[in-house]
Design a protein around this motif. Sequence first.
Motif, PDB file in Angstrom:
ATOM      1  N   GLY A 502       0.819  -1.218   0.000  1.00 44.95           N
ATOM      2  CA  GLY A 502       0.000   0.000   0.000  1.00 44.95           C
ATOM      3  C   GLY A 502       0.842   1.251   0.000  1.00 44.95           C
ATOM      4  O   GLY A 502       0.502   2.247  -0.665  1.00 44.95           O
ATOM      5  N   SER A 503       1.959   1.241   0.732  1.00 46.54           N
ATOM      6  CA  SER A 503       2.824   2.421   0.741  1.00 46.54           C
ATOM      7  C   SER A 503       3.424   2.665  -0.636  1.00 46.54           C
ATOM      8  O   SER A 503       3.631   3.809  -1.041  1.00 46.54           O
ATOM      9  CB  SER A 503       3.927   2.247   1.785  1.00 46.54           C
ATOM     10  OG  SER A 503       4.775   1.169   1.449  1.00 46.54           O
ATOM     11  N   VAL A 504       3.717   1.596  -1.364  1.00 44.26           N
ATOM     12  CA  VAL A 504       4.235   1.764  -2.728  1.00 44.26           C
ATOM     13  C   VAL A 504       3.185   2.392  -3.627  1.00 44.26           C
ATOM     14  O   VAL A 504       3.451   3.323  -4.386  1.00 44.26           O
ATOM     15  CB  VAL A 504       4.695   0.399  -3.290  1.00 44.26           C
ATOM     16  CG1 VAL A 504       5.060   0.530  -4.758  1.00 44.26           C
ATOM     17  CG2 VAL A 504       5.882  -0.126  -2.506  1.00 44.26           C
ATOM     18  N   LEU A 505       1.936   1.893  -3.529  1.00 42.41           N
ATOM     19  CA  LEU A 505       0.865   2.424  -4.366  1.00 42.41           C
ATOM     20  C   LEU A 505       0.535   3.864  -4.000  1.00 42.41           C
ATOM     21  O   LEU A 505       0.185   4.666  -4.877  1.00 42.41           O
ATOM     22  CB  LEU A 505      -0.378   1.539  -4.223  1.00 42.41           C
ATOM     23  CG  LEU A 505      -0.242   0.093  -4.750  1.00 42.41           C
ATOM     24  CD1 LEU A 505      -1.500  -0.692  -4.448  1.00 42.41           C
ATOM     25  CD2 LEU A 505       0.054   0.093  -6.250  1.00 42.41           C
ATOM     26  N   ARG A 506       0.628   4.184  -2.695  1.00 44.57           N
ATOM     27  CA  ARG A 506       0.322   5.560  -2.273  1.00 44.57           C
ATOM     28  C   ARG A 506       1.457   6.517  -2.563  1.00 44.57           C
ATOM     29  O   ARG A 506       1.283   7.727  -2.431  1.00 44.57           O
ATOM     30  CB  ARG A 506       0.006   5.580  -0.775  1.00 44.57           C
ATOM     31  CG  ARG A 506      -1.308   4.900  -0.405  1.00 44.57           C
ATOM     32  CD  ARG A 506      -1.645   5.159   1.060  1.00 44.57           C
ATOM     33  NE  ARG A 506      -0.654   4.591   1.949  1.00 44.57           N
ATOM     34  CZ  ARG A 506      -0.703   3.357   2.454  1.00 44.57           C
ATOM     35  NH1 ARG A 506      -1.720   2.561   2.127  1.00 44.57           N
ATOM     36  NH2 ARG A 506       0.229   2.906   3.261  1.00 44.57           N
ATOM     37  N   ASP A 512      12.245   7.946   7.126  1.00 49.22           N
ATOM     38  CA  ASP A 512      12.249   7.843   8.585  1.00 49.22           C
ATOM     39  C   ASP A 512      11.024   7.088   9.087  1.00 49.22           C
ATOM     40  O   ASP A 512      11.112   6.293  10.029  1.00 49.22           O
ATOM     41  CB  ASP A 512      12.299   9.233   9.218  1.00 49.22           C
ATOM     42  CG  ASP A 512      13.638   9.919   8.985  1.00 49.22           C
ATOM     43  OD1 ASP A 512      14.615   9.190   8.704  1.00 49.22           O
ATOM     44  OD2 ASP A 512      13.710  11.151   9.070  1.00 49.22           O
ATOM     45  N   ALA A 513       9.857   7.341   8.473  1.00 50.39           N
ATOM     46  CA  ALA A 513       8.639   6.636   8.898  1.00 50.39           C
ATOM     47  C   ALA A 513       8.762   5.141   8.630  1.00 50.39           C
ATOM     48  O   ALA A 513       8.332   4.312   9.438  1.00 50.39           O
ATOM     49  CB  ALA A 513       7.426   7.215   8.179  1.00 50.39           C
ATOM     50  N   LEU A 514       9.356   4.777   7.490  1.00 56.27           N
ATOM     51  CA  LEU A 514       9.528   3.357   7.182  1.00 56.27           C
ATOM     52  C   LEU A 514      10.490   2.693   8.165  1.00 56.27           C
ATOM     53  O   LEU A 514      10.233   1.585   8.650  1.00 56.27           O
ATOM     54  CB  LEU A 514      10.037   3.196   5.752  1.00 56.27           C
ATOM     55  CG  LEU A 514      10.267   1.750   5.291  1.00 56.27           C
ATOM     56  CD1 LEU A 514       8.965   0.977   5.268  1.00 56.27           C
ATOM     57  CD2 LEU A 514      10.936   1.722   3.927  1.00 56.27           C
ATOM     58  N   SER A 526      17.452   0.220  17.518  1.00 57.32           N
ATOM     59  CA  SER A 526      17.882   1.186  16.503  1.00 57.32           C
ATOM     60  C   SER A 526      17.910   0.506  15.136  1.00 57.32           C
ATOM     61  O   SER A 526      18.185  -0.688  15.025  1.00 57.32           O
ATOM     62  CB  SER A 526      19.270   1.766  16.829  1.00 57.32           C
ATOM     63  OG  SER A 526      20.228   0.739  16.950  1.00 57.32           O
ATOM     64  N   VAL A 527      17.613   1.309  14.113  1.00 59.48           N
ATOM     65  CA  VAL A 527      17.597   0.836  12.724  1.00 59.48           C
ATOM     66  C   VAL A 527      18.272   1.905  11.872  1.00 59.48           C
ATOM     67  O   VAL A 527      18.048   3.106  12.087  1.00 59.48           O
ATOM     68  CB  VAL A 527      16.154   0.586  12.225  1.00 59.48           C
ATOM     69  CG1 VAL A 527      16.175   0.124  10.777  1.00 59.48           C
ATOM     70  CG2 VAL A 527      15.449  -0.435  13.094  1.00 59.48           C
ATOM     71  N   ALA A 528      19.086   1.481  10.928  1.00 57.49           N
ATOM     72  CA  ALA A 528      19.768   2.443  10.060  1.00 57.49           C
ATOM     73  C   ALA A 528      19.883   1.866   8.656  1.00 57.49           C
ATOM     74  O   ALA A 528      20.058   0.650   8.471  1.00 57.49           O
ATOM     75  CB  ALA A 528      21.156   2.775  10.608  1.00 57.49           C
ATOM     76  N   LEU A 529      19.764   2.738   7.675  1.00 55.24           N
ATOM     77  CA  LEU A 529      19.998   2.393   6.271  1.00 55.24           C
ATOM     78  C   LEU A 529      21.361   2.954   5.895  1.00 55.24           C
ATOM     79  O   LEU A 529      21.573   4.175   5.945  1.00 55.24           O
ATOM     80  CB  LEU A 529      18.905   2.968   5.373  1.00 55.24           C
ATOM     81  CG  LEU A 529      18.954   2.549   3.901  1.00 55.24           C
ATOM     82  CD1 LEU A 529      18.772   1.043   3.766  1.00 55.24           C
ATOM     83  CD2 LEU A 529      17.890   3.277   3.090  1.00 55.24           C
ATOM     84  N   CYS A 541      25.492   6.847   6.749  1.00 50.63           N
ATOM     85  CA  CYS A 541      24.109   6.624   7.169  1.00 50.63           C
ATOM     86  C   CYS A 541      23.195   7.587   6.416  1.00 50.63           C
ATOM     87  O   CYS A 541      23.351   8.809   6.513  1.00 50.63           O
ATOM     88  CB  CYS A 541      23.973   6.839   8.680  1.00 50.63           C
ATOM     89  SG  CYS A 541      22.309   6.564   9.300  1.00 50.63           S
ATOM     90  N   VAL A 542      22.262   7.048   5.643  1.00 53.64           N
ATOM     91  CA  VAL A 542      21.326   7.878   4.885  1.00 53.64           C
ATOM     92  C   VAL A 542      19.980   8.005   5.588  1.00 53.64           C
ATOM     93  O   VAL A 542      19.113   8.744   5.141  1.00 53.64           O
ATOM     94  CB  VAL A 542      21.124   7.325   3.466  1.00 53.64           C
ATOM     95  CG1 VAL A 542      22.414   7.404   2.679  1.00 53.64           C
ATOM     96  CG2 VAL A 542      20.620   5.891   3.502  1.00 53.64           C
ATOM     97  N   GLY A 543      19.788   7.273   6.685  1.00 55.03           N
ATOM     98  CA  GLY A 543      18.549   7.358   7.460  1.00 55.03           C
ATOM     99  C   GLY A 543      18.651   6.445   8.661  1.00 55.03           C
ATOM    100  O   GLY A 543      19.166   5.327   8.567  1.00 55.03           O
ATOM    101  N   SER A 544      18.189   6.908   9.827  1.00 50.66           N
ATOM    102  CA  SER A 544      18.286   6.082  11.025  1.00 50.66           C
ATOM    103  C   SER A 544      17.191   6.468  12.001  1.00 50.66           C
ATOM    104  O   SER A 544      16.680   7.589  11.978  1.00 50.66           O
ATOM    105  CB  SER A 544      19.653   6.232  11.693  1.00 50.66           C
ATOM    106  OG  SER A 544      19.826   7.550  12.201  1.00 50.66           O
TER     107      SER A 544
END
Length: 851
Positions: A502-506, A512-514, A526-529, A541-544
Amino acid sequence: MGRGNLRIYLGAAPGVGKTYAMLSEAHRRVERGTDVVVGFVEHHGRPRTEVMLHGLEQVPRREITYRESAFTEMDVDAVLARRPAVALVDELAHTNVPGSRNTKRWQDVEELLQAGIDVVSTVNIQHLESLGDVVESITGVRQRETVPDEVVRRADQIELVDMSPQALRRRMAHGNIYKPDKVDAALSNYFRPGNLTALRELALLWTADRVDEYLRQYRTEHDVSRIWHARERIVVGLTGGPEGRTLIRRAARMAAKGSGSEILAVYIARSDGLTSASPKELAVQRTLVEDLGGTFHHVIGDDVPASLLEFARGVNATQIVLGSSRRKTWQYIFGPGVGATVARDSGPDLDVHIVTHDEVAKGRGLPVARGARLGRGRILAGWLVGVGMPTLLTLLLTRVIPADLGLANDMLLFLCATVAAALLGGLLPALASAAFGSLLLNYYFVEPLHQWTITDPKNIIAITIFVFVAVSVASVVDLAARRTHQAARLRAESEILSFLAGSVLRGETSLDALLERVRETFAMESVALLERASEVEPWTCVGSVVTGNGKQLLRPEDADVDMPVSDNLALALSGRVLPAEDRRVLAAFAAQAAVVLDRQRLVDRAEQARRLAEGNRIRTALLAAVSHDLRTPLAGIKAAVTSLRSDDVAWSPEDEAELLAGIEDGADRLDHLVGNLLDMSRLQTGTVTPLIREIDLDEVVPMALGGVPEGSVDLDIPESLPMVAVDPGLLERSVANIVENAVKYSPGGTPVLVSASALGERVEVRVADRGPGVPDSAKDRIFEPFQRYGDAPRGAGVGLGLAVARGFAEAMGGTLTAEDTPGGGMTMVLTLCAAAGRPPVRPDLPAQVTT
């Protein structure tokens, strides 16, 4: 070379003594032998502050010319070249004059800190970016100079400079802040007791939050587990059930009884991979607690009471709010429940409130998406039942019940114990119960008694059947439990995958929300991309997302779980090791994170391309304007000058005056065109910095009518109008362009009406003409650059007047729209911010105090 330390003196209001306190600290450091210089300090003519500058080395300021006026700003290069131990930089939120090294002074300070120089600075509470709307609603003045809250929060030390409103007003009355001729206006406007009291409260609350961060950090570093009752913190324990909303509202009422109380709602997630509560209900409760001013937290823990108490003590909570148990009466045989356990183990420093609700004793029911295996408690209970019940049955049948029930009945009783062990503990406790029960049956109930032999073949068959049935029942029960677990897990996974689809379609593009969704789904800290340009380059780090005691992840090797997305992109998680079955869902999240990252970058590139295209369009139109519209007045000027310089023609005084008038008119037109082009360029590059002040309209609007013929405008500006908060220069240019456009299209002999009126907190300036008007479909298009409606002559301009007027209006916080004039024509409506309820003040008194 390390980063320098930042110390900030935070003022509750202008004039409380921030700069004086900063200079006093500088003198103390100089006495201790510290190398201190003044990078920029403005004393604003206050003699006590000016005296404090004596004895301190001052770095020469940099002079900048802007709009034919000279300004001085801090010379960052000179301070960096001097390399003192400490630099004093006043007014952290100050906006530098265009042409400076940085746009904002806090950016100058950041450069000094990066160079290893300690900085002492000042800022007022009303200049914090997050408080802009609040301050405007209190004082009626919009603070144009702001500093991001994070810049101030990152300071190593923050010292509040406070003063009671009465004392500050006395200081103002004594002339210690403003000159005597400005005191009365200031006391009756910005420095009213109510304004000062509200600003003081904002400063105290903001500083209290910062102090709370220091306290939490200290307690963590020193492993302090006892609760310090510094302020009321109410923890609400949620289970994901419908009673959670009742608990949150009850906690909010409790918090409202004490000023400064804080609400923290917490859901304890099991460490099995996927959360077991209803995501929909938890989302509703999260929204509710945030609407009530609280925060929502996910905590990992299999032991719910212990995890809840650990969280409460970790945040230094003073009260815990729990709901009465939903379990039925017979279910209490499995334990006292979370509420009773928390109340028992809370200790004397933590109050526990048990709140009744509509779901009490209605049963907990089955979880919506349970992904948990049997916990340790269930397995232990299964072993106790599997071993204890056969023993207890043997004692009852041999000692308490003298009558012989028969081997068949004895086997059925032992079979019940095996089934109970399977329901509680699974397959292994059930198998152990079957084996142990068969041995007891053989020894106590099968001839010959008290021997491990069986003489009757029928009994051998009976015992064999008992073991077979027990093992079969245990296997079926365990298989059913596993299938239920798998079904619940698959349902939870399907909900997650449905959310991702649904997030892809929207077209959602919030990374950050993902990542926050990943953290909550897998109950991580903690989570980081992470991304790298090549295999030899370091990770970036491009998002955490980091919560609680989580650590910032900078490399996949530092994470407990890492999911490669590509050779140069990876999703890293910290908190615990995930089981293999969870990595399928994690892979879907990782792929979605890569898609979101690419989408964000595509959006940024599209925006850059749009800006480049807009710039190209502007440049193309500018070249067209220069090639024709600007050459027209130049050609007229050149022809007139050539005629005057001609020696073979004797011009009469009247002819010379006419030629000179033509030169002057062409020069005026040329100046007007160039001015509009420069203004449009400033608007396109975002370099328009309004200097907002409060002023009467009748001081600005008449000056804007100098460029139109006399008698072509009727002016109606009531003296009773409130003052407006605007940049007088920008307002004059906006009104001038609007009026000139209206006069241009208005028929001869019909003057343009310029009127003004007050509507609530706004003031409207209406410019009405009787020209041909503009259809509704073209009303927005006339405000675009290089647009001229109808058959306007080419020499009438380049089509920038209304575009510049709207740009300046929006830069001041106003609007410019077009309406039809009743009876024919068009009316331009310029809406401005009004300083409602304020009496006129002297024009030289700044309405926005930045010191």
